[in-house]
Enzyme design. Structure first.
Site, PDB file in Angstrom:
ATOM      1  N   ASP A  99       0.806  -1.215   0.000  1.00  0.00           N
ATOM      2  CA  ASP A  99       0.000   0.000   0.000  1.00  0.00           C
ATOM      3  C   ASP A  99       0.844   1.273   0.000  1.00  0.00           C
ATOM      4  O   ASP A  99       0.587   2.199  -0.751  1.00  0.00           O
ATOM      5  CB  ASP A  99      -1.003   0.003   1.177  1.00  0.00           C
ATOM      6  N   ASP A 102       6.847   4.195   3.578  1.00  0.00           N
ATOM      7  CA  ASP A 102       6.964   5.334   4.486  1.00  0.00           C
ATOM      8  C   ASP A 102       8.431   5.403   4.921  1.00  0.00           C
ATOM      9  O   ASP A 102       9.271   5.910   4.186  1.00  0.00           O
ATOM     10  CB  ASP A 102       5.982   5.050   5.636  1.00  0.00           C
TER      11      ASP A 102
HETATM   12  P1  IMP Z   1       7.260   1.728   6.724  1.00  0.00           P
HETATM   13  O1  IMP Z   1       7.811   0.460   7.259  1.00  0.00           O
HETATM   14  O2  IMP Z   1       7.519   2.887   7.637  1.00  0.00           O
HETATM   15  O3  IMP Z   1       7.666   2.021   5.284  1.00  0.00           O
HETATM   16  O4  IMP Z   1       5.695   1.632   6.791  1.00  0.00           O
HETATM   17  C1  IMP Z   1       4.962   0.880   5.954  1.00  0.00           C
HETATM   18  C2  IMP Z   1       3.681   0.449   6.638  1.00  0.00           C
HETATM   19  O5  IMP Z   1       3.216   1.398   7.609  1.00  0.00           O
HETATM   20  C3  IMP Z   1       2.614   0.336   5.602  1.00  0.00           C
HETATM   21  O6  IMP Z   1       2.483  -0.979   5.137  1.00  0.00           O
HETATM   22  C4  IMP Z   1       1.381   0.798   6.328  1.00  0.00           C
HETATM   23  O7  IMP Z   1       0.742  -0.324   6.933  1.00  0.00           O
HETATM   24  C5  IMP Z   1       1.856   1.689   7.425  1.00  0.00           C
HETATM   25  N1  IMP Z   1       1.694   3.112   7.082  1.00  0.00           N
HETATM   26  C6  IMP Z   1       2.670   4.010   6.830  1.00  0.00           C
HETATM   27  N2  IMP Z   1       2.172   5.222   6.568  1.00  0.00           N
HETATM   28  C7  IMP Z   1       0.827   5.091   6.638  1.00  0.00           C
HETATM   29  C8  IMP Z   1      -0.268   6.005   6.443  1.00  0.00           C
HETATM   30  O8  IMP Z   1      -0.123   7.205   6.145  1.00  0.00           O
HETATM   31  N3  IMP Z   1      -1.512   5.482   6.606  1.00  0.00           N
HETATM   32  C9  IMP Z   1      -1.742   4.181   6.911  1.00  0.00           C
HETATM   33  N4  IMP Z   1      -0.754   3.288   7.093  1.00  0.00           N
HETATM   34  C10 IMP Z   1       0.521   3.742   6.957  1.00  0.00           C
HETATM   35 MG    MG Z   2       0.364  -2.201   5.550  1.00  0.00          MG
END
Ligand code: IMP
Ligand code: MG
Length: 179
Positions: A99, A102
């Site tokens: 999805d 981040d």
């Molecule tokens: P990362 O590991 O920080 O890249 O985060 C990825 C995961 O965090 C994604 O698969 C989402 O489940 C969650 N996530 C990050 N940002 C958002 C957001 O703005 N809304 C909802 N879920 C998010």
């Molecule tokens: Mg997710």
């Protein structure tokens, strides 16, 4: 639900148009091959369902569920697989469908994990990218939209398991998660 969203960032038509383009791009890039789309549950479920219908190739679908130990609106990068793939991906052309990227911690974990299973190739397709928040570089091949650093919900993305069914991507009011 609507009152918890302060702004619609990407409306339904905008998302649909872009998802169609991504499907066409994947169709072109993987011509003659039979890629496996690995949908990362639950957030990418809606995106994957729409995307795969725009890929004109004999694809297969598999699902992986992960839970990342993080609190509230950020992830820690410590990821636990709660549902693994049903089939081997050895020698397959694999596209991870996620999805949002981040910090990049979740996808870099997934990339390493799936790489160790010796696929023929491995690429990443994300609906959303928040580049400002990146902590580790992740090679994203297909990207729907770059968005600013807001917490967003809808079209599969949740806050505390809610809002996934909103047909658009919207910015969640900070009051909702600060409460
Ligand atoms: P990362 O590991 O920080 O890249 O985060 C990825 C995961 O965090 C994604 O698969 C989402 O489940 C969650 N996530 C990050 N940002 C958002 C957001 O703005 N809304 C909802 N879920 C998010
Ligand atoms: Mg997710």
């Amino acid at each position: 639900m609507l009152e918890d969203v302060q702004q619609i960032l990407l409306d339904q038509e905008t998302v649909a148009r872009r998802v169609k383009e991504l499907g066409a791009q994947i169709t072109e890039d993987y011509a003659g091959r039979e890629p496996v789309l690995v949908c990362i549950l639950k957030g990418a479920a809606l995106f994957t369902a729409d995307l795969c219908r725009h890929i004109d190739l004999p694809i297969s679908l598999d699902f992986m569920a992960i839970s990342s130990y993080g609190s509230g609106t950020s992830s820690s990068g410590v990821v636990r697989i709660t549902k693994d793939l049903d089939s081997s991906i050895e020698n397959k052309d694999v596209i991870i469908v996620e999805d949002i990227v981040d910090s990049g911690l979740t996808l870099s974990y997934l990339l390493a994990n799936l790489k160790s299973r010796h696929p023929a190739s491995l690429s990443i397709c994300v609906l959303l990218d928040k580049p400002e928040r990146r902590e580790v570089e992740v090679p994203v091949r297909y990207r729907g939209f770059e968005i600013p650093d807001h917490f967003v919900v809808g079209y599969g993305l949740d806050y505390a398991e809610k809002y996934r069914n909103l047909p658009y991507v919207g910015v969640l009011r900070p009051e909702v998660y600060m409460a």
